[in-house]
Scaffold this motif. Structure first.
Motif, mmCIF file in Angstrom:
data_model
loop_
_atom_site.group_PDB
_atom_site.id
_atom_site.type_symbol
_atom_site.label_atom_id
_atom_site.label_comp_id
_atom_site.label_asym_id
_atom_site.label_seq_id
_atom_site.Cartn_x
_atom_site.Cartn_y
_atom_site.Cartn_z
ATOM 1 N N GLY A 60 25.619 17.415 5.505
ATOM 2 C CA GLY A 60 26.294 17.626 4.219
ATOM 3 C C GLY A 60 25.417 17.209 3.054
ATOM 4 O O GLY A 60 25.367 17.878 2.016
ATOM 5 N N ILE A 61 24.692 16.096 3.225
ATOM 6 C CA ILE A 61 23.814 15.605 2.164
ATOM 7 C C ILE A 61 22.689 16.614 1.917
ATOM 8 O O ILE A 61 22.376 16.966 0.773
ATOM 9 N N LEU A 62 22.077 17.089 3.006
ATOM 10 C CA LEU A 62 20.981 18.052 2.867
ATOM 11 C C LEU A 62 21.486 19.367 2.267
ATOM 12 O O LEU A 62 20.820 19.973 1.433
ATOM 13 N N MET A 83 28.051 14.965 -4.602
ATOM 14 C CA MET A 83 29.158 13.993 -4.579
ATOM 15 C C MET A 83 30.348 14.556 -3.789
ATOM 16 O O MET A 83 30.857 13.906 -2.875
ATOM 17 N N LEU A 84 30.736 15.794 -4.121
ATOM 18 C CA LEU A 84 31.895 16.391 -3.447
ATOM 19 C C LEU A 84 31.594 16.676 -1.977
ATOM 20 O O LEU A 84 32.440 16.460 -1.108
ATOM 21 N N LEU A 85 30.384 17.152 -1.689
ATOM 22 C CA LEU A 85 30.048 17.437 -0.292
ATOM 23 C C LEU A 85 30.047 16.152 0.538
ATOM 24 O O LEU A 85 30.480 16.136 1.687
ATOM 25 N N THR A 86 29.569 15.063 -0.060
ATOM 26 C CA THR A 86 29.614 13.770 0.641
ATOM 27 C C THR A 86 31.066 13.397 0.938
ATOM 28 O O THR A 86 31.403 13.010 2.061
ATOM 29 N N MET A 87 31.926 13.559 -0.070
ATOM 30 C CA MET A 87 33.343 13.199 0.121
ATOM 31 C C MET A 87 33.992 14.088 1.190
ATOM 32 O O MET A 87 34.759 13.613 2.025
ATOM 33 N N ARG A 98 24.404 21.504 13.142
ATOM 34 C CA ARG A 98 24.524 20.045 13.170
ATOM 35 C C ARG A 98 25.817 19.568 12.518
ATOM 36 O O ARG A 98 25.810 18.776 11.593
ATOM 37 N N THR A 99 26.929 20.037 12.995
ATOM 38 C CA THR A 99 28.187 19.612 12.374
ATOM 39 C C THR A 99 28.911 18.546 13.180
ATOM 40 O O THR A 99 29.928 18.031 12.763
ATOM 41 N N TYR A 100 28.380 18.226 14.346
ATOM 42 C CA TYR A 100 28.949 17.163 15.182
ATOM 43 C C TYR A 100 30.447 17.322 15.366
ATOM 44 O O TYR A 100 30.974 18.416 15.439
ATOM 45 N N GLN A 101 31.132 16.170 15.481
ATOM 46 C CA GLN A 101 32.566 16.218 15.777
ATOM 47 C C GLN A 101 33.378 16.287 14.498
ATOM 48 O O GLN A 101 33.651 15.270 13.874
ATOM 49 N N PHE A 115 32.473 15.754 3.691
ATOM 50 C CA PHE A 115 31.936 15.476 5.030
ATOM 51 C C PHE A 115 32.432 14.126 5.556
ATOM 52 O O PHE A 115 32.616 13.958 6.757
ATOM 53 N N LEU A 116 32.648 13.171 4.643
ATOM 54 C CA LEU A 116 33.184 11.869 5.076
ATOM 55 C C LEU A 116 34.550 12.054 5.736
ATOM 56 O O LEU A 116 34.884 11.370 6.702
ATOM 57 N N ARG A 117 35.327 13.001 5.204
ATOM 58 C CA ARG A 117 36.672 13.216 5.746
ATOM 59 C C ARG A 117 36.641 13.907 7.101
ATOM 60 O O ARG A 117 37.651 13.946 7.791
ATOM 61 N N THR A 118 35.509 14.486 7.447
ATOM 62 C CA THR A 118 35.444 15.178 8.741
ATOM 63 C C THR A 118 34.972 14.258 9.869
ATOM 64 O O THR A 118 34.974 14.650 11.023
ATOM 65 N N ILE A 119 34.559 13.032 9.515
ATOM 66 C CA ILE A 119 34.097 12.130 10.570
ATOM 67 C C ILE A 119 35.299 11.595 11.358
ATOM 68 O O ILE A 119 36.280 11.151 10.761
ATOM 69 N N ASN A 120 35.187 11.654 12.649
ATOM 70 C CA ASN A 120 36.212 11.055 13.498
ATOM 71 C C ASN A 120 36.205 9.537 13.251
ATOM 72 O O ASN A 120 35.193 8.877 13.502
ATOM 73 N N PRO A 121 37.293 8.970 12.725
ATOM 74 C CA PRO A 121 37.277 7.539 12.371
ATOM 75 C C PRO A 121 36.984 6.618 13.554
ATOM 76 O O PRO A 121 36.511 5.500 13.373
ATOM 77 N N ARG A 122 37.227 7.107 14.767
ATOM 78 C CA ARG A 122 36.923 6.286 15.957
ATOM 79 C C ARG A 122 35.431 5.953 16.029
ATOM 80 O O ARG A 122 35.050 4.915 16.531
ATOM 81 N N LEU A 123 34.588 6.895 15.543
ATOM 82 C CA LEU A 123 33.139 6.657 15.613
ATOM 83 C C LEU A 123 32.759 5.462 14.737
ATOM 84 O O LEU A 123 31.885 4.676 15.093
ATOM 85 N N GLU A 124 33.428 5.341 13.600
ATOM 86 C CA GLU A 124 33.138 4.205 12.723
ATOM 87 C C GLU A 124 33.798 2.932 13.247
ATOM 88 O O GLU A 124 33.214 1.851 13.174
ATOM 89 N N GLU A 125 34.999 3.076 13.788
ATOM 90 C CA GLU A 125 35.691 1.892 14.319
ATOM 91 C C GLU A 125 34.910 1.287 15.478
ATOM 92 O O GLU A 125 34.803 0.061 15.601
ATOM 93 N N ALA A 126 34.355 2.160 16.327
ATOM 94 C CA ALA A 126 33.569 1.650 17.454
ATOM 95 C C ALA A 126 32.394 0.819 16.939
ATOM 96 O O ALA A 126 32.019 -0.192 17.531
ATOM 97 N N ALA A 127 31.823 1.253 15.805
ATOM 98 C CA ALA A 127 30.697 0.511 15.227
ATOM 99 C C ALA A 127 31.164 -0.759 14.524
ATOM 100 O O ALA A 127 30.466 -1.776 14.520
ATOM 101 N N ARG A 128 32.359 -0.704 13.943
ATOM 102 C CA ARG A 128 32.854 -1.873 13.206
ATOM 103 C C ARG A 128 33.151 -3.054 14.132
ATOM 104 O O ARG A 128 33.219 -4.198 13.681
ATOM 105 N N LEU A 129 33.331 -2.759 15.410
ATOM 106 C CA LEU A 129 33.561 -3.866 16.349
ATOM 107 C C LEU A 129 32.344 -4.769 16.468
ATOM 108 O O LEU A 129 32.444 -5.904 16.915
#
Lengths: 515, 220
Positions: free
Chosen positions: A176-178, A137-141, A245-248, A143-157
């Motif tokens: 993070g999940i693994l 649970m904590l690792l998911t939370m 595999r830590t990406y951006q 890792f979620l904070r490390t995602i560049n929000p632009r990557l999700e915004e680009a998808a939300r369009l």
């Protein structure tokens, strides 16, 4: 020069504390009467019972990591990605089981359901899944904070949140999940308190029993080595497939971050209800059962009479353990963050290896190294317990400090050097104050893990130095249910109250400063 | 009918007001550049139009339809029919170039054959036809820009939003790409709302330049 010398000294001290016991244990296991011998191993490897125990350990670890991950990841998404009300309260509630020894949760469930209904494999799966649920649970939370929000915004369009989560967010946080699954697997693999209490034979119990019940040190050591090897193997797999595999990973300003949270709208109350029910089932009910079972002041008076000294010792040892762990984590974290030594990666990996190593293995290693007439000043005192804490939990403080140092610009240190300060002065007056939040967080985490430690303390405590978790564990054999419940409540209080005070004081002081 | 319309929009982050009573009309097919220093509210306007944030007051309309009004998002981003190129491009690192383009097509339920055809056509449009199988980190900066543009165009949006997309490129590449951008915009006849702090870049791209300062229009 000063930097390199101190860095080498810190690493040398850590190797003496962590590596030397493991090596000593290995050597002891292959030397019999002064000669090389694999006799201890052959008796372990040729025994069908040992293989059966290993299979039990593997099955239990797989089931617990599967359940904890399957529940922890959606929970992490709900608490870390949505506008669910009372998120902080719920997060704090779900984390509580991780802060107390897992066997206390087992005691609570047994008090609730009765031992006749709660024993064997599935009972262990229930207890350990709820105890380790906070990790994925904590690792998911996090890792979620490390995602560049632009990557999700680009998808939300082009897609709703369901599509964004499935195709963008979850693949990005997959490492993070693994990682969460692997950590839960290793912690379960090394856990002996719960399987021992709930009557499910696993390998970790075997090495503990060989030592504590039969005092067969050779057999205990030989049965520890497979545990260490499995740990090493799992960590090598993790290093091979996950580390790169830590990406951006980049932190973002709050104003931008807020735009990436999922608005639950009308479903808010439904999800709040579901999360509350889960918190009720996994956290509140077990804690309430303990409180109710302890039946008033009498039990607590009796508990303090029989284990008051152990409680004071636990708090004292945890205080010193946390302080030394914070100092060690500060320097090792700095070495890892700045790559101050050529072998910084090995230092990092070794701290993680020791954290993942079952406590029984570290305990047996410490005994193997320090149980000599010349080192009784360590083996016969509380120092052996604190060395155990340092060996096992340094990874926690060093990783926290690495994260903290990443937020301190290198130019701060450079500016201090330009101003004429040497390395030690810069570390003490510039780096440490800038990293104070990490130091505080590291101390609290180290205190919690030190005070809840059962595995190492149980094996190495010298006469007259019994800690509270050990005392509870031994009293469980003949103490009344009320007494055990009261001791468990005291244990939880001794863990959470100092940590909560330390966590709140700086925040309250900061609030006061606001005009 | 206006392609984009902001009517008396205000937006603050905490105590800091970023836009104050801001209004703007953009005709279909226009290339409008918002020009101004950091923190003047340019990016906030793009994010309001995209639907990532909501106005504190005022309204945002696209093609005559009100999509956000007074602290409410009426049409979510995925239903606004917009394309956007982000300052850091935001290419999804775990997906191939083709995967980056196909994600939106898949979300719209477009069949596999049509997806492949549209993806290939758009990649060729930006000169990246042979790079579909590569991951973003296997491309140069200029190639990544083209992929980001292709991803924004693949769904044939009516409006394209661009947030300083060329700022990280060297001058030569910057000049070449902005020429291509103008060519593509004219060919596809889409509305372009482009944000930059570079006056020269603005003069080459814009049919209309709007200079901004402290959340207001300083010249139009």
């Amino acid at each position: 020069m000063q930097k390199r010398t101190i860095s080498y000294m810190v690493v040398a001290v850590f190797l003496l504390i962590g590596l030397a016991p493991v090596l000593s244990m290995l050597i002891n296991s292959i030397v019999a009467e002064g000669r090389f011998s694999l006799g201890a191993y052959s008796s372990v490897l040729t025994s069908a019972r040992q293989w059966n125990l290993m299979a039990h350990s593997a099955v239990l670890s797989l089931l617990v990591s599967t359940f904890a991950t399957c529940l922890g990841v959606p929970l992490g998404l709900l608490l870390g990605k949505t506008d669910l009300p009372f998120k902080k309260t719920l997060t704090a509630l779900f984390v509580i089981p991780l802060l107390i020894p897992p066997y206390i949760i087992a005691v609570a469930w047994v008090d609730f359901l009765g031992i006749q209904h709660l024993k064997g494999l599935w009972a262990c799966v229930l207890v350990l899944s709820s105890a380790f649920l906070p990790i994925p649970m904590l690792l998911t939370m996090i890792f979620l904070r490390t995602i560049n929000p632009r990557l999700e915004e680009a998808a939300r369009l082009v897609s709703g949140w369901a599509g964004v989560l499935k195709t963008i967010t979850l693949p990005l946080i997959l490492p993070g999940i693994l990682l969460g699954g692997i950590v839960v697997f290793l912690l379960t693999f090394g856990e002996f308190g719960v399987p021992n209490f709930l009557r499910y034979d696993v390998f970790a119990v075997e090495s503990f029993t060989q030592f504590s019940a039969f005092y067969n040190f050779k057999a205990a050591t030989a049965s520890s080595v497979p545990l260490a090897l499995v740990t090493l193997l799992v960590l090598l797999v993790e290093a091979r497939f996950l580390r790169e595999r830590t990406y951006q990973i980049r932190p973002t300003p709050d104003s931008i971050q807020s735009s990436t949270s999922i608005r639950l709208g009308k479903e808010k109350h439904f999800w709040l209800g579901m999360a509350s029910l889960l918190a009720m089932a996994l956290v509140i009910v077990p804690l309430l059962v303990l409180l109710l079972r302890s039946e008033g002041l009498n039990s607590y008076t009796q508990a303090l009479e029989r284990a008051g000294h152990s409680m004071v010792r636990s708090v004292t040892y945890a205080f010193w353990g946390a302080t030394l762990l914070t100092i060690m984590g500060f320097f090792l974290g700095y070495i890892i963050h700045t790559k101050a030594l050529a072998f910084w990666r090995s230092v990092d990996s070794f701290t993680i290896f020791l954290f993942a190593l079952p406590a029984t293995v570290i305990g047996i290693g410490l005994i193997s190294l320090w149980n000599t007439p010349w080192t009784n000043f360590v083996y016969g005192t509380a120092a052996i317990i604190i060395l155990g804490y340092l060996a096992k939990y340094t990874a926690l403080t060093s990783r926290i400090m690495v994260t903290q140092f990443a937020q301190v610009p290198a130019s701060m240190e450079e500016a201090a050097h330009i101003s004429g300060a040497g390395w030690a002065r810069t570390m003490f007056f510039i780096v440490a104050p800038l990293a104070k939040r990490g130091l505080l967080a590291g101390w609290i985490v180290a205190y919690i893990f030190s005070i809840r430690d059962t595995g190492i303390s149980m094996l190495v405590y010298p006469p007259g130095h019994e800690t509270l978790p050990v005392r509870i564990f031994t009293l469980m054999a003949n103490g009344s249910e009320q007494l055990i419940a009261a001791l468990c409540v005291l244990m939880i209080a001794a863990t959470l109250v100092p940590a909560a005070i330390l966590w709140s004081v700086p925040r309250l002081l900061a609030k006061r400063k606001v005009p | 009918m206006k392609s984009i319309e902001l009517d008396s929009v205000s937006k603050a982050y905490g105590n800091e007001t970023v836009l104050l009573d801001f209004s703007l009309d953009i005709e279909p097919g226009e290339r409008v550049v918002l020009l101004g220093p950091s923190g003047c509210g340019k990016t906030t306007i793009l994010r309001l139009v995209a639907g990532f944030i909501k106005p504190d007051s005022g309204s945002v309309s696209l093609d005559g339809q009100v999509v956000s009004r007074d602290k409410r998002i009426l049409v979510p981003p995925q239903h606004r029919k917009l394309g956007m190129v982000f300052q850091d491009l935001a290419l999804w690192p775990h997906l191939s170039v083709r995967g980056n383009l196909e994600f939106g097509l898949r979300a719209k339920g477009i069949s596999k054959n049509e997806r492949e055809a549209k993806t290939q056509k758009t990649l060729e449009l930006v000169g990246m036809g042979g790079y579909g199988h590569r991951k973003p980190d296997e491309l140069s900066g200029g190639q990544q820009q083209r992929v980001a543009l292709a991803r924004a165009l693949v769904l044939e949006p009516k409006v394209l939003l661009m947030d300083e997309p060329l700022s990280s490129l060297d001058l030569e590449l910057n000049r070449r790409l902005r020429k291509e951008l103008v060519r593509l915009q004219e060919k596809l006849e889409i509305t372009l709302l482009y944000v930059t702090h570079d006056r020269e870049e603005a003069s080459h791209i814009a049919t209309r330049t709007i200079s901004m300062e402290k959340g207001r229009i300083s010249s139009n």
